[in-house]
Scaffold this motif. Structure first.
Motif, mmCIF file in Angstrom:
data_model
loop_
_atom_site.group_PDB
_atom_site.id
_atom_site.type_symbol
_atom_site.label_atom_id
_atom_site.label_comp_id
_atom_site.label_asym_id
_atom_site.label_seq_id
_atom_site.Cartn_x
_atom_site.Cartn_y
_atom_site.Cartn_z
ATOM 1 N N HIS A 91 0.886 -1.265 0.058
ATOM 2 C CA HIS A 91 0.072 -0.086 0.181
ATOM 3 C C HIS A 91 0.712 1.263 0.046
ATOM 4 C CE1 HIS A 91 0.700 -0.234 4.272
ATOM 5 N NE2 HIS A 91 0.327 0.982 4.446
ATOM 6 N N HIS A 92 0.319 2.271 -0.352
ATOM 7 C CA HIS A 92 1.002 3.721 -0.457
ATOM 8 C C HIS A 92 0.708 4.293 0.792
ATOM 9 C CE1 HIS A 92 1.875 1.863 -4.212
ATOM 10 N NE2 HIS A 92 0.716 2.079 -4.711
ATOM 11 N N HIS A 93 1.309 5.538 0.741
ATOM 12 C CA HIS A 93 1.075 6.695 1.893
ATOM 13 C C HIS A 93 0.885 7.825 1.420
ATOM 14 C CE1 HIS A 93 3.187 3.024 3.824
ATOM 15 N NE2 HIS A 93 2.320 3.385 4.604
ATOM 16 N N ILE A 94 0.125 8.765 2.192
ATOM 17 C CA ILE A 94 -0.097 10.224 1.980
ATOM 18 C C ILE A 94 0.620 11.031 3.111
ATOM 19 C CG2 ILE A 94 -2.309 9.991 2.746
ATOM 20 C CD1 ILE A 94 -2.922 12.074 0.517
ATOM 21 N N VAL A 95 1.319 11.997 2.750
ATOM 22 C CA VAL A 95 2.050 12.599 4.096
ATOM 23 C C VAL A 95 1.573 14.096 3.748
ATOM 24 C CG1 VAL A 95 4.135 13.101 4.953
ATOM 25 C CG2 VAL A 95 4.005 10.923 3.723
ATOM 26 N N CYS A 96 1.369 14.713 5.310
ATOM 27 C CA CYS A 96 0.974 15.932 5.300
ATOM 28 C C CYS A 96 2.268 16.855 5.436
ATOM 29 C CB CYS A 96 -0.020 16.416 6.515
ATOM 30 S SG CYS A 96 -0.263 18.055 6.878
ATOM 31 N N ARG A 97 2.431 17.763 4.553
ATOM 32 C CA ARG A 97 3.692 18.661 4.310
ATOM 33 C C ARG A 97 3.695 19.369 5.481
ATOM 34 N NH1 ARG A 97 5.710 18.783 -0.558
ATOM 35 N NH2 ARG A 97 4.258 18.249 -2.458
ATOM 36 N N SER A 98 2.609 19.905 6.286
ATOM 37 C CA SER A 98 2.573 20.751 7.405
ATOM 38 C C SER A 98 2.928 20.076 8.717
ATOM 39 C CB SER A 98 1.237 21.451 7.417
ATOM 40 O OG SER A 98 1.322 22.287 8.499
ATOM 41 N N CYS A 99 2.159 19.148 9.024
ATOM 42 C CA CYS A 99 2.348 18.574 10.453
ATOM 43 C C CYS A 99 3.096 17.164 10.166
ATOM 44 C CB CYS A 99 1.062 18.400 10.970
ATOM 45 S SG CYS A 99 -0.125 17.014 10.428
ATOM 46 N N GLY A 100 3.328 16.211 9.118
ATOM 47 C CA GLY A 100 3.897 15.128 8.940
ATOM 48 C C GLY A 100 2.889 13.949 9.377
ATOM 49 N N ALA A 101 1.899 14.170 9.598
ATOM 50 C CA ALA A 101 0.536 12.991 9.483
ATOM 51 C C ALA A 101 0.744 12.047 8.312
ATOM 52 C CB ALA A 101 -0.624 13.619 9.695
ATOM 53 N N VAL A 102 0.878 10.804 8.699
ATOM 54 C CA VAL A 102 0.870 9.890 7.445
ATOM 55 C C VAL A 102 -0.441 8.956 7.443
ATOM 56 C CG1 VAL A 102 2.108 7.871 6.811
ATOM 57 C CG2 VAL A 102 3.321 9.684 7.754
ATOM 58 N N ILE A 131 4.758 7.919 -2.684
ATOM 59 C CA ILE A 131 4.342 8.811 -1.452
ATOM 60 C C ILE A 131 3.263 9.711 -2.379
ATOM 61 C CG2 ILE A 131 4.947 10.344 0.672
ATOM 62 C CD1 ILE A 131 7.298 8.418 0.955
ATOM 63 N N TYR A 132 2.164 10.254 -1.722
ATOM 64 C CA TYR A 132 1.429 11.409 -2.025
ATOM 65 C C TYR A 132 1.739 12.388 -1.060
ATOM 66 C CZ TYR A 132 -0.977 7.968 -4.604
ATOM 67 O OH TYR A 132 -1.528 6.740 -5.361
ATOM 68 N N TRP A 133 1.833 13.641 -1.423
ATOM 69 C CA TRP A 133 2.075 14.650 -0.695
ATOM 70 C C TRP A 133 1.115 15.741 -0.659
ATOM 71 C CZ3 TRP A 133 6.226 14.884 2.785
ATOM 72 C CH2 TRP A 133 7.316 14.005 2.416
ATOM 73 N N GLY A 134 0.557 16.244 0.547
ATOM 74 C CA GLY A 134 -0.435 17.238 0.522
ATOM 75 C C GLY A 134 -0.794 17.909 1.944
ATOM 76 N N LEU A 135 -1.694 18.324 2.429
ATOM 77 C CA LEU A 135 -2.137 18.729 3.521
ATOM 78 C C LEU A 135 -3.448 17.769 4.346
ATOM 79 C CD1 LEU A 135 -2.385 22.584 2.917
ATOM 80 C CD2 LEU A 135 -0.643 21.270 4.218
ATOM 81 N N CYS A 136 -3.013 17.314 5.395
ATOM 82 C CA CYS A 136 -4.036 16.721 6.248
ATOM 83 C C CYS A 136 -5.411 17.401 6.207
ATOM 84 C CB CYS A 136 -3.519 15.963 7.372
ATOM 85 S SG CYS A 136 -3.421 17.310 8.664
ATOM 86 N N PRO A 137 -6.538 16.861 6.704
ATOM 87 C CA PRO A 137 -7.938 17.669 6.821
ATOM 88 C C PRO A 137 -7.487 18.722 7.934
ATOM 89 C CG PRO A 137 -8.341 15.544 6.608
ATOM 90 C CD PRO A 137 -6.746 15.344 6.703
ATOM 91 N N ASP A 138 -6.847 18.695 9.035
ATOM 92 C CA ASP A 138 -6.717 19.749 10.018
ATOM 93 C C ASP A 138 -5.962 20.530 9.515
ATOM 94 O OD1 ASP A 138 -7.893 17.898 11.993
ATOM 95 O OD2 ASP A 138 -6.188 17.150 12.945
ATOM 96 N N CYS A 139 -4.822 20.398 8.894
ATOM 97 C CA CYS A 139 -3.883 21.532 8.356
ATOM 98 C C CYS A 139 -4.652 22.103 7.229
ATOM 99 C CB CYS A 139 -2.672 20.914 7.874
ATOM 100 S SG CYS A 139 -1.515 20.418 9.181
ATOM 101 N N SER A 140 -5.095 21.570 6.456
ATOM 102 C CA SER A 140 -5.892 22.394 5.345
ATOM 103 C C SER A 140 -7.098 23.172 5.854
ATOM 104 C CB SER A 140 -6.389 21.503 4.038
ATOM 105 O OG SER A 140 -7.690 20.585 4.549
ATOM 106 N N THR A 141 -7.650 22.880 7.034
ATOM 107 C CA THR A 141 -8.891 23.523 7.600
ATOM 108 C C THR A 141 -8.131 24.953 8.190
ATOM 109 O OG1 THR A 141 -9.909 21.711 8.248
ATOM 110 C CG2 THR A 141 -10.726 23.666 9.287
ATOM 111 N N ALA A 142 -6.948 24.485 8.929
ATOM 112 C CA ALA A 142 -6.180 25.608 9.646
ATOM 113 C C ALA A 142 -5.730 26.968 8.617
ATOM 114 C CB ALA A 142 -5.209 25.128 10.320
#
Ligand code: ZN
Ligand code: ZN
Length: 148
Positions: A91-102, A131-142
């Motif tokens: 399986h693959h992973h998505i990582v938040c650029r802001s807080c590092g959540a995986v 690895i997909y990079w982006g913002l997690c829901p918390d960080c994109s809301t913030a």
């Protein structure tokens, strides 16, 4: 490994031909309970259970368990390595650029490698690591609430 019955960490260690130690059992349980933990979080969890253990010993145990296929190591660029128990399914992973959540991302289509190279250059490919990079829901809301 039977799907209907969860083997104990000690069973898994024995099954992989590894010596069963308190540190390895604790480590497997902590990684299983956690979510793509880094080495520091794993080390502090192991210390909570069994008392002092050096960081080097934690690294050594992680290395042994990863080599035996009991753990999977993922290493997002620029980040700490993370460890997880979900092995063998590519399986693959998505990582938040802001807080590092995986978070886990299942294979988009089919089985490993599940991504077809446009040109395999003659290599026999058996795995694709994405690895997909982006913002997690918390960080994109913030972030959207910072917007002027
Ligand atoms: Zn985030
Ligand atoms: Zn994962």
């Amino acid at each position: 490994m039977a799907a209907s019955q969860t083997p104990t960490p000690a069973d898994e260690l024995r099954g992989a031909g590894l010596r069963v130690t308190a540190a390895r059992v604790a480590l497997l349980e902590i990684v299983r309970a956690g979510d793509h933990l880094g080495v520091d979080a794993i080390a502090s969890g192991v210390r909570d259970r069994i008392g002092h253990i050096s960081l080097q010993a934690v690294y050594d145990a992680l290395h042994a368990l990863t080599a035996a296929g009991l753990l999977r190591r993922i290493e997002p660029a620029g980040g700490q390595p993370r460890f997880e128990r979900r092995v063998g399914d590519n399986h693959h992973h998505i990582v938040c650029r802001s807080c590092g959540a995986v978070a886990d991302v299942d294979c988009a289509v089919g089985e490993a490698p599940c991504l077809t190279a446009s040109d395999d250059r003659g290599f026999l490919i058996d795995e694709a690591e994405v690895i997909y990079w982006g913002l997690c829901p918390d960080c994109s809301t913030a972030r959207s609430s910072w917007a002027p």
